[in-house]
Design a protein around this motif. Structure first.
Motif, PDB file in Angstrom:
ATOM      1  N   LEU A  15      -1.640  17.856  -4.683  1.00 58.55           N
ATOM      2  CA  LEU A  15      -1.377  19.232  -4.256  1.00 58.55           C
ATOM      3  C   LEU A  15       0.104  19.485  -3.980  1.00 58.55           C
ATOM      4  O   LEU A  15       0.539  20.629  -3.958  1.00 58.55           O
ATOM      5  N   GLY A  16       0.861  18.432  -3.741  1.00 59.78           N
ATOM      6  CA  GLY A  16       2.305  18.603  -3.502  1.00 59.78           C
ATOM      7  C   GLY A  16       2.606  19.470  -2.302  1.00 59.78           C
ATOM      8  O   GLY A  16       3.533  20.294  -2.333  1.00 59.78           O
ATOM      9  N   THR A  17       1.869  19.268  -1.216  1.00 57.77           N
ATOM     10  CA  THR A  17       2.009  20.184  -0.065  1.00 57.77           C
ATOM     11  C   THR A  17       3.389  20.094   0.595  1.00 57.77           C
ATOM     12  O   THR A  17       3.820  21.054   1.225  1.00 57.77           O
ATOM     13  N   ARG A  18       4.071  18.942   0.425  1.00 59.10           N
ATOM     14  CA  ARG A  18       5.391  18.828   1.066  1.00 59.10           C
ATOM     15  C   ARG A  18       6.401  19.777   0.427  1.00 59.10           C
ATOM     16  O   ARG A  18       7.463  20.008   0.969  1.00 59.10           O
ATOM     17  N   PHE A  19       6.072  20.289  -0.752  1.00 58.80           N
ATOM     18  CA  PHE A  19       7.010  21.150  -1.467  1.00 58.80           C
ATOM     19  C   PHE A  19       6.573  22.606  -1.513  1.00 58.80           C
ATOM     20  O   PHE A  19       7.096  23.385  -2.313  1.00 58.80           O
ATOM     21  N   LEU A  20       5.617  22.977  -0.665  1.00 57.10           N
ATOM     22  CA  LEU A  20       5.227  24.384  -0.643  1.00 57.10           C
ATOM     23  C   LEU A  20       6.382  25.220  -0.099  1.00 57.10           C
ATOM     24  O   LEU A  20       7.110  24.740   0.770  1.00 57.10           O
ATOM     25  N   PRO A  21       6.603  26.451  -0.550  1.00 60.16           N
ATOM     26  CA  PRO A  21       5.783  27.176  -1.520  1.00 60.16           C
ATOM     27  C   PRO A  21       6.137  26.909  -2.988  1.00 60.16           C
ATOM     28  O   PRO A  21       5.505  27.472  -3.864  1.00 60.16           O
ATOM     29  N   ALA A  22       7.136  26.035  -3.268  1.00 59.30           N
ATOM     30  CA  ALA A  22       7.524  25.828  -4.679  1.00 59.30           C
ATOM     31  C   ALA A  22       6.329  25.363  -5.509  1.00 59.30           C
ATOM     32  O   ALA A  22       6.236  25.664  -6.706  1.00 59.30           O
ATOM     33  N   THR A  23       5.411  24.628  -4.867  1.00 63.93           N
ATOM     34  CA  THR A  23       4.300  24.035  -5.617  1.00 63.93           C
ATOM     35  C   THR A  23       3.018  24.867  -5.539  1.00 63.93           C
ATOM     36  O   THR A  23       1.941  24.387  -5.869  1.00 63.93           O
ATOM     37  N   LYS A  24       3.179  26.120  -5.112  1.00 66.97           N
ATOM     38  CA  LYS A  24       1.990  26.981  -5.043  1.00 66.97           C
ATOM     39  C   LYS A  24       1.439  27.217  -6.452  1.00 66.97           C
ATOM     40  O   LYS A  24       0.240  27.178  -6.678  1.00 66.97           O
ATOM     41  N   ALA A  25       2.329  27.483  -7.402  1.00 68.66           N
ATOM     42  CA  ALA A  25       1.875  27.786  -8.765  1.00 68.66           C
ATOM     43  C   ALA A  25       2.418  26.797  -9.780  1.00 68.66           C
ATOM     44  O   ALA A  25       2.276  27.002 -10.975  1.00 68.66           O
ATOM     45  N   MET A  26       3.037  25.717  -9.295  1.00 70.06           N
ATOM     46  CA  MET A  26       3.656  24.761 -10.226  1.00 70.06           C
ATOM     47  C   MET A  26       3.490  23.348  -9.671  1.00 70.06           C
ATOM     48  O   MET A  26       3.717  23.142  -8.484  1.00 70.06           O
ATOM     49  N   PRO A  27       3.081  22.371 -10.502  1.00 68.60           N
ATOM     50  CA  PRO A  27       2.970  21.006  -9.977  1.00 68.60           C
ATOM     51  C   PRO A  27       4.343  20.465  -9.592  1.00 68.60           C
ATOM     52  O   PRO A  27       5.338  20.793 -10.245  1.00 68.60           O
ATOM     53  N   LYS A  28       4.373  19.609  -8.551  1.00 72.17           N
ATOM     54  CA  LYS A  28       5.682  19.079  -8.127  1.00 72.17           C
ATOM     55  C   LYS A  28       6.323  18.255  -9.236  1.00 72.17           C
ATOM     56  O   LYS A  28       7.540  18.122  -9.303  1.00 72.17           O
ATOM     57  N   GLU A  29       5.495  17.706 -10.130  1.00 71.75           N
ATOM     58  CA  GLU A  29       6.009  16.896 -11.233  1.00 71.75           C
ATOM     59  C   GLU A  29       6.827  17.741 -12.218  1.00 71.75           C
ATOM     60  O   GLU A  29       7.530  17.205 -13.056  1.00 71.75           O
ATOM     61  N   MET A  30       6.727  19.067 -12.138  1.00 69.48           N
ATOM     62  CA  MET A  30       7.500  19.942 -13.039  1.00 69.48           C
ATOM     63  C   MET A  30       8.789  20.442 -12.387  1.00 69.48           C
ATOM     64  O   MET A  30       9.545  21.182 -13.006  1.00 69.48           O
ATOM     65  N   LEU A  31       9.055  20.057 -11.141  1.00 73.49           N
ATOM     66  CA  LEU A  31      10.317  20.484 -10.511  1.00 73.49           C
ATOM     67  C   LEU A  31      11.476  19.871 -11.289  1.00 73.49           C
ATOM     68  O   LEU A  31      11.439  18.691 -11.643  1.00 73.49           O
ATOM     69  N   PRO A  32      12.527  20.673 -11.579  1.00 74.15           N
ATOM     70  CA  PRO A  32      13.618  20.113 -12.375  1.00 74.15           C
ATOM     71  C   PRO A  32      14.478  19.141 -11.590  1.00 74.15           C
ATOM     72  O   PRO A  32      14.815  19.390 -10.441  1.00 74.15           O
ATOM     73  N   VAL A  33      14.812  18.028 -12.225  1.00 76.61           N
ATOM     74  CA  VAL A  33      15.776  17.083 -11.671  1.00 76.61           C
ATOM     75  C   VAL A  33      16.972  17.181 -12.625  1.00 76.61           C
ATOM     76  O   VAL A  33      16.914  16.711 -13.753  1.00 76.61           O
ATOM     77  N   VAL A  34      18.001  17.889 -12.186  1.00 82.78           N
ATOM     78  CA  VAL A  34      19.127  18.372 -12.992  1.00 82.78           C
ATOM     79  C   VAL A  34      18.559  19.346 -14.035  1.00 82.78           C
ATOM     80  O   VAL A  34      18.300  20.487 -13.685  1.00 82.78           O
ATOM     81  N   ASP A  35      18.294  18.924 -15.268  1.00 82.06           N
ATOM     82  CA  ASP A  35      17.823  19.896 -16.253  1.00 82.06           C
ATOM     83  C   ASP A  35      16.542  19.451 -16.970  1.00 82.06           C
ATOM     84  O   ASP A  35      16.211  19.980 -18.024  1.00 82.06           O
ATOM     85  N   LYS A  36      15.847  18.501 -16.383  1.00 76.56           N
ATOM     86  CA  LYS A  36      14.565  18.068 -16.974  1.00 76.56           C
ATOM     87  C   LYS A  36      13.530  18.010 -15.866  1.00 76.56           C
ATOM     88  O   LYS A  36      13.871  17.585 -14.748  1.00 76.56           O
ATOM     89  N   PRO A  37      12.274  18.365 -16.156  1.00 76.17           N
ATOM     90  CA  PRO A  37      11.264  18.178 -15.112  1.00 76.17           C
ATOM     91  C   PRO A  37      11.067  16.694 -14.810  1.00 76.17           C
ATOM     92  O   PRO A  37      11.209  15.847 -15.710  1.00 76.17           O
ATOM     93  N   ALA A  38      10.740  16.393 -13.555  1.00 74.74           N
ATOM     94  CA  ALA A  38      10.600  14.989 -13.130  1.00 74.74           C
ATOM     95  C   ALA A  38       9.694  14.223 -14.089  1.00 74.74           C
ATOM     96  O   ALA A  38       9.996  13.095 -14.479  1.00 74.74           O
ATOM     97  N   ILE A  39       8.603  14.831 -14.497  1.00 73.01           N
ATOM     98  CA  ILE A  39       7.618  14.097 -15.310  1.00 73.01           C
ATOM     99  C   ILE A  39       8.183  13.699 -16.679  1.00 73.01           C
ATOM    100  O   ILE A  39       7.745  12.704 -17.258  1.00 73.01           O
TER     101      ILE A  39
END
Ligand code: UTP
Length: 296
Positions: A15-39
């Motif tokens: 659920l990625g609750t530590r990153f709410l609200p960013a992870t409300k509609a997006m998995p935390k694995e898709m958060l960008p790390v510089v210019d690529k999603p973590a995954i």
């Protein structure tokens, strides 16, 4: 190696609750790390270690991840028409990277449950589990060494890292014995998220595992543990204590750079560190960082 080729399983259904609200509609694995999603870093790591077949366990926001590894014809067409070959190559790269499959975890019932969802796809192959929010710096390869250990020892292999006793309650923790290799230990016991005083060592499990298909039989009967979730650590504890008929559990002690991008502070550190090391961003970022640090 006398077994079928390794597959990779990347759980990304938390659920990625530590990153709410960013992870409300997006998995935390898709958060960008510089210019690529973590995954994407994690899929690249699997590919670099020679794995071609990647299964991602997805949750309620699965489309974000599926779209990232799919081709986007209209965007590609636009970039091609503009002659922007650099950006076109970046877009095409993530869709051509590996043979990426998805399976859904209906409810986030824990990491062990997520891994069990891979059973149909993995079948009787050995497989690596790479947590989709846990980045290992490509300059400090870990998975290749773990796959070699699996082959040599015919046993489950997990990645361990020394952590500060103050943070040990956030991890699965291993009791270990030495082996003939410096950075390889035999795991005798595993405890999920112990209190500091109950921790059997300062060696915490980090998000890389190499498992045989026998772990699925164990996960089928693993009861919910800490936090009411089906814990992969509990299934590994059964393997460490001789269950599953395998050769026990070994740990590779990792001393390189790792970024837990599911944690906000580590996420920020990952971006700063990776960007400042890059040729395209570092020369401008580093002097700015120094000036900024002088003001705080
Ligand atoms: P975490 O415990 O870090 O994920 O799981 P979380 O529960 O999403 O995080 P917070 O604490 O709420 O912020 C470790 C990994 O296991 C996956 C997560 O996506 C992450 O990669 N996971 C966890 C699943 O795929 N399914 C689950 O049921 C639980």
């Amino acid at each position: 190696m006398s077994h079928k080729p390794f597959k990779a399983v990347i759980p990304a259904a938390g659920l990625g609750t530590r990153f709410l609200p960013a992870t409300k509609a997006m998995p935390k694995e898709m958060l960008p790390v510089v210019d690529k999603p973590a995954i994407q870093y994690v899929v690249e790591e699997a590919v670099q270690s020679g794995i071609e077949d990647v299964l991602i366990i997805v949750g309620r926001n699965k489309n974000n991840i599926a779209n990232h590894f799919d081709s986007v014809p209209e965007l590609e067409e636009k970039l091609r028409a503009k002659g922007d070959h650099d950006k076109l190559a970046k877009v095409e790269y993530s869709s051509d990277l590996a043979d990426v499959h998805m399976v859904r975890q209906g409810e986030p019932k824990g990491l062990g449950h997520a891994v069990l969802r891979a059973r149909g796809h993995v079948g009787d192959h050995p497989f690596a589990v790479l947590l989709g929010d846990d980045l290992i710096d490509e300059r400090d390869p870990l998975l290749t060494k773990m796959l070699e250990e699996y082959d040599q020892r015919g046993a489950t292999v997990i990645a361990l890292m020394e952590v500060d006793p103050e943070h040990i309650h956030m991890y699965g923790v291993a009791a270990v014995e030495p082996t003939d290799e410096d950075d390889v230990v035999k795991v005798t016991q595993l405890v999920e998220k112990p209190k500091k005083e109950d921790a059997p060592s300062n060696l915490a499990i980090i998000g890389r595992y190499v498992l045989g298909p026998d772990v699925f039989d164990i996960l089928e009967h693993t009861e919910p543990g800490k936090g009411g979730e089906i814990q992969l650590t509990d299934a590994l504890q059964e393997l460490a204590s001789g269950g599953g008929g395998g050769g026990g559990v070994y740990g590779v002690v990792f001393r390189g750079r790792r970024y837990d991008t599911g944690d906000r502070l580590d996420y920020i550190k990952a971006i700063v560190q990776l960007a400042s090391d890059r040729d395209d961003l570092g020369p401008q970022l580093r002097p700015w960082l120094k000036d900024f640090a002088a003001t705080i």
